[in-house]
Write a protein that holds these residues in place. Structure first.
Motif, PDB file in Angstrom:
ATOM      1  N   ALA A 139       0.818  -1.225   0.000  1.00 33.11           N
ATOM      2  CA  ALA A 139       0.000   0.000   0.000  1.00 33.11           C
ATOM      3  C   ALA A 139       0.847   1.269   0.000  1.00 33.11           C
ATOM      4  N   SER A 140       2.117   1.163   0.464  1.00 31.19           N
ATOM      5  CA  SER A 140       2.959   2.363   0.467  1.00 31.19           C
ATOM      6  C   SER A 140       3.375   2.751  -0.956  1.00 31.19           C
ATOM      7  N   TYR A 141       3.100   1.861  -1.935  1.00 32.10           N
ATOM      8  CA  TYR A 141       3.411   2.161  -3.328  1.00 32.10           C
ATOM      9  C   TYR A 141       2.285   2.969  -3.982  1.00 32.10           C
ATOM     10  N   LEU A 142       1.204   3.223  -3.225  1.00 34.41           N
ATOM     11  CA  LEU A 142       0.022   3.867  -3.809  1.00 34.41           C
ATOM     12  C   LEU A 142      -0.246   5.215  -3.188  1.00 34.41           C
ATOM     13  N   LYS A 143      -0.802   6.109  -4.000  1.00 28.85           N
ATOM     14  CA  LYS A 143      -1.323   7.350  -3.420  1.00 28.85           C
ATOM     15  C   LYS A 143      -2.661   7.658  -4.070  1.00 28.85           C
ATOM     16  N   ALA A 144      -3.538   8.296  -3.313  1.00 29.10           N
ATOM     17  CA  ALA A 144      -4.871   8.604  -3.823  1.00 29.10           C
ATOM     18  C   ALA A 144      -4.743   9.521  -5.029  1.00 29.10           C
ATOM     19  N   SER A 145      -5.495   9.222  -6.064  1.00 33.23           N
ATOM     20  CA  SER A 145      -5.441  10.025  -7.280  1.00 33.23           C
ATOM     21  C   SER A 145      -6.471  11.146  -7.189  1.00 33.23           C
ATOM     22  N   GLN A 146      -6.108  12.292  -7.760  1.00 26.70           N
ATOM     23  CA  GLN A 146      -7.048  13.438  -7.690  1.00 26.70           C
ATOM     24  C   GLN A 146      -8.166  13.262  -8.697  1.00 26.70           C
TER      25      GLN A 146
END
Lengths: 146, 62
Positions: A139-146
């Protein structure tokens, strides 16, 4: 004798590289340097914990990308607040659109299929591929997309 | 060269698949800031972050 915290100005963007060079020099020359802090919120500066300002002067002398030593010292309380860990909980919901920020799928957009909070893992469906591919990723490879 | 990761338990930074300080395999690529501990006995920072091993540590690990 406990150390004091001195501030050194360096070339912006080179903080980590300069810190690594200083670490090697301090070890080689056995200087009385106790620690070096690179704070991402202080771009262009390093904090050096040392016994005396003279030890810092010897450390930074002739080191590439170091500008100067600032007068004065920082207090222990200032350092403590700087090092306070801000706990960031990662949480995603099913169908959230995210961006992969690391690993082989870096830069791709994906949709969350399943999120395991304990393992910090997410099953994602890649959106930028012609064929729908599901992968499980840290999960640390992901960030919420705008 | 493998990417640098930080241990979520002790914050040590490593390129290995296991933390060289605490042995944990709970490592993250998402970390920021850096602390280099050279003298664990005399460093106040080492006491603040609770380490007895010299080396490189992250300030924040996600």
């Amino acid at each position: 004798m406990s150390g004091k915290f001195y501030v050194v100005k360096v070339v912006g963007g080179q903080e980590k590289a300069v810190a690594s060079s200083l670490m090697k020099k301090a070890e080689l020359q056995k200087l009385s340097i106790y620690s070096i802090i690179v704070n991402d919120r202080m771009k262009g500066y390093l904090i050096i914990e040392a016994e005396t300002p003279g030890a810092v002067g010897r450390l930074i002398n002739d080191v590439k990308n170091v500008r100067s030593q600032l007068p004065g010292v920082l207090s222990n309380a200032e350092i403590q607040s700087m090092l306070k860990v801000s706990k960031v909980e990662i949480s995603f919901n099913q169908s959230d659109v995210v961006e992969v920020i690391n690993g082989p799928f870096k830069g791709m957009k994906a949709k969350i299929v399943r999120f395991d909070k304990d393992k910090r893992e997410a099953a994602i469906m890649l959106l930028d591929t012609p064929v729908q591919i599901q992968v499980t990723i840290d999960a640390s490879y992901l960030k919420a997309s705008q | 060269m493998p990417i640098e990761k930080a241990c979520r338990k002790c914050r040590a930074v490593t390129r290995e698949s296991k933390c060289p300080v605490c042995g944990s395999d709970d490592l993250s690529v998402n970390w920021s800031g850096m602390i280099i501990i050279l003298d664990v006995e005399k460093s106040e920072v080492a006491k603040m972050i609770g380490t007895k091993v010299p080396g490189r540590y992250a300030i924040n690990v996600i």
